[in-house]
Design an enzyme around this catalytic site. Sequence first.
Site, PDB file in Angstrom:
ATOM      1  N   GLY A  22      32.428  31.347 -19.184  1.00 22.57           N
ATOM      2  CA  GLY A  22      33.216  32.082 -18.244  1.00 22.57           C
ATOM      3  C   GLY A  22      34.001  33.320 -18.483  1.00 22.57           C
ATOM      4  N   ASP A  24      35.659  36.834 -19.662  1.00 23.19           N
ATOM      5  CA  ASP A  24      35.355  38.171 -19.564  1.00 23.19           C
ATOM      6  C   ASP A  24      36.481  38.896 -19.878  1.00 23.19           C
ATOM      7  OD1 ASP A  24      36.985  38.721 -17.144  1.00 23.19           O
ATOM      8  OD2 ASP A  24      35.609  37.516 -16.072  1.00 23.19           O
ATOM      9  N   TYR A  32      36.959  26.691 -14.723  1.00 24.64           N
ATOM     10  CA  TYR A  32      36.304  26.679 -13.376  1.00 24.64           C
ATOM     11  C   TYR A  32      36.872  25.488 -12.501  1.00 24.64           C
ATOM     12  CZ  TYR A  32      32.610  30.148 -14.659  1.00 24.64           C
ATOM     13  OH  TYR A  32      31.939  31.302 -14.981  1.00 24.64           O
ATOM     14  N   LYS A 211      22.665  39.243 -18.031  1.00 20.45           N
ATOM     15  CA  LYS A 211      23.927  40.219 -17.843  1.00 20.45           C
ATOM     16  C   LYS A 211      24.754  39.685 -18.931  1.00 20.45           C
ATOM     17  CE  LYS A 211      27.076  39.141 -14.493  1.00 20.45           C
ATOM     18  NZ  LYS A 211      27.128  38.984 -13.041  1.00 20.45           N
ATOM     19  N   LYS A 213      28.821  40.699 -20.499  1.00 23.60           N
ATOM     20  CA  LYS A 213      30.291  40.926 -20.302  1.00 23.60           C
ATOM     21  C   LYS A 213      30.689  41.998 -21.193  1.00 23.60           C
ATOM     22  CE  LYS A 213      31.029  37.934 -17.066  1.00 23.60           C
ATOM     23  NZ  LYS A 213      31.474  38.165 -15.704  1.00 23.60           N
ATOM     24  N   ASP A 241      28.907  43.989 -17.274  1.00 18.67           N
ATOM     25  CA  ASP A 241      29.746  43.520 -16.080  1.00 18.67           C
ATOM     26  C   ASP A 241      31.316  43.586 -16.643  1.00 18.67           C
ATOM     27  OD1 ASP A 241      31.649  42.323 -14.230  1.00 18.67           O
ATOM     28  OD2 ASP A 241      30.442  40.434 -14.363  1.00 18.67           O
ATOM     29  N   ASN A 243      34.414  43.324 -15.067  1.00 20.99           N
ATOM     30  CA  ASN A 243      35.230  42.538 -14.297  1.00 20.99           C
ATOM     31  C   ASN A 243      36.647  43.431 -14.096  1.00 20.99           C
ATOM     32  OD1 ASN A 243      33.650  40.305 -16.028  1.00 20.99           O
ATOM     33  ND2 ASN A 243      34.401  39.480 -14.068  1.00 20.99           N
ATOM     34  N   GLU A 267      28.767  46.272 -13.125  1.00 24.42           N
ATOM     35  CA  GLU A 267      29.460  45.462 -12.284  1.00 24.42           C
ATOM     36  C   GLU A 267      30.998  45.699 -12.561  1.00 24.42           C
ATOM     37  OE1 GLU A 267      29.474  40.594 -11.319  1.00 24.42           O
ATOM     38  OE2 GLU A 267      27.432  41.608 -12.119  1.00 24.42           O
ATOM     39  N   GLU A 296      32.291  40.537  -5.577  1.00 27.21           N
ATOM     40  CA  GLU A 296      32.644  39.071  -5.944  1.00 27.21           C
ATOM     41  C   GLU A 296      34.208  38.835  -5.508  1.00 27.21           C
ATOM     42  OE1 GLU A 296      33.323  37.679 -10.214  1.00 27.21           O
ATOM     43  OE2 GLU A 296      31.872  39.124 -10.240  1.00 27.21           O
ATOM     44  N   ASP A 319      29.860  36.596  -2.130  1.00 29.59           N
ATOM     45  CA  ASP A 319      30.326  35.498  -2.630  1.00 29.59           C
ATOM     46  C   ASP A 319      30.567  34.259  -1.504  1.00 29.59           C
ATOM     47  OD1 ASP A 319      31.893  34.428  -5.451  1.00 29.59           O
ATOM     48  OD2 ASP A 319      32.728  33.790  -3.469  1.00 29.59           O
ATOM     49  N   HIS A 346      26.737  37.130  -6.190  1.00 26.59           N
ATOM     50  CA  HIS A 346      27.535  36.675  -7.482  1.00 26.59           C
ATOM     51  C   HIS A 346      27.602  34.737  -7.188  1.00 26.59           C
ATOM     52  CE1 HIS A 346      31.885  34.757  -8.656  1.00 26.59           C
ATOM     53  NE2 HIS A 346      31.261  35.546  -9.817  1.00 26.59           N
ATOM     54  N   ALA A 347      27.463  34.134  -8.535  1.00 23.18           N
ATOM     55  CA  ALA A 347      27.327  32.893  -8.641  1.00 23.18           C
ATOM     56  C   ALA A 347      27.827  32.357  -9.875  1.00 23.18           C
ATOM     57  CB  ALA A 347      25.832  32.348  -8.714  1.00 23.18           C
ATOM     58  N   GLY A 348      28.788  33.093 -10.336  1.00 24.51           N
ATOM     59  CA  GLY A 348      29.476  32.795 -11.637  1.00 24.51           C
ATOM     60  C   GLY A 348      30.686  31.807 -11.525  1.00 24.51           C
ATOM     61  N   GLU A 377      22.476  35.629  -9.098  1.00 30.14           N
ATOM     62  CA  GLU A 377      22.819  35.287 -10.469  1.00 30.14           C
ATOM     63  C   GLU A 377      22.836  33.596 -10.629  1.00 30.14           C
ATOM     64  OE1 GLU A 377      27.201  35.932 -13.035  1.00 30.14           O
ATOM     65  OE2 GLU A 377      27.382  35.792 -11.060  1.00 30.14           O
TER      66      GLU A 377
END
Length: 431
Positions: A22, A24, A32, A211, A213, A241, A243, A267, A296, A319, A346-348, A377
């Site tokens: 996760g 970035d 998470y 994708k 980062k 992406d 972020n 992104e 997101e 999201d 978005h699904a991270g 995602e």
Amino acid sequence: CITGDPREVRDVRFPTSLGQHGSDAMHSDPDYSAAYVVLDTDCGLKGFGLTFTLGKGTEIVVCAVKALARLVVGKSLQEIVSNFRGFYRLLTSDGQMRWLGPEKGVIHLATAAVLNAVWDLWARAEGKPLWKLLVDMDPKRIVSCIDFRYITDVLTEDEALDILVKAQEEDQMLKEGYPAYTTSCAWLGYPDQQLKQLCTDALKSGWTKFKVKVGADLEDDVRRCRLIRQMIGPNNTLMIDANQRWDVDEAISWVSKLAEVKPLWIEEPTSPDDILGHATIAKALAPLGIGVATGEQCHNRVMFKQLLQASALQFVQIDSCRLGSVNENLAVLLMAHKFQVPVCPHAGGVGLCELVQHLILFDYICVSANLSNRMCEYVDHLHEHFANPVVIQDAHYMPPKDPGYSCEMLESSVKRHQFPEGDVWKLHQNK
């Protein structure tokens, strides 16, 4: 009737930062996590919901959920769903608590957790997975779940109804599923050898959309993006992406230097609140064939409305936990269709794949009927903690079959990861 109170709100955290999962350019050590809600009823049926966080601060969302509890407890499911727009507005427009938002920030994350649990309860009561509950629902009833306040200048109830009446494409999804892309190969904190191995494994498993980062160091980004492009070949799809790492001019300059790897989109290039900044970036990058994707951390339907009006994004990233649950996401799906902008959710995060698969299936079957430049995602983390985890076949989300919204966690996992008393966190006191 919903009983008790969501004292069944739990602070559940997974130590994903230990493996740099996760990671970035802005969130270097995410754990998470979720504010996890269980709604009990007097008939024994339960509804499960969550909202996603990155660790610290989850306890604040839990407090906000508890503050909303008095608006939920004592109501029957029928009372809620017979006037779902009214219930949504009850949660988002409390005369005192709306000052904490309105419809943004911690209070809106809490609203999403509660509403996700209500939608899960409704789908379970009907014996259907949530996507099927929506697909089978009369279009007028779907529209009645949406709060159109502040968006009628771009989407009226009649327009929404007209969109929903026209589409019906279920068989293809049941046979083939919805196309996915993977973010799991290229988190920013992963070393090169891990990137290579994960890309190799993903390609063997049928993945064609990847994708990466970016945003911490330009030279490193160029090197890593070249590496990934070399690994996946010229014909597979690559996205990048940042972020929210850059200022507007910096974003344009930085991404221009990455154009050689032919990314489909950049992104979150800048602040998620900067609608005109996104528009400037989108206009500057269009000649390079690079679109802008964001959403997101887009607070609500009003911000999505403005992003669409300003041609500030070429890919809408809904999201399931940032917006006000299914109700508000329905509004965004319909607006995106009107503006002919593809939705790529978005699904991270923990549970986000489980939730958002239902929304994108509904989008294809009843709204867009289009897969051009559309994908959802997928991150390969923490699914083992759910009672009904996502099913991926040939890099496609297969439609869930079990009743509900797919976000019930295994009680054993909840207990082990509950913060701070769970066994996992006793091992990581310094976190």
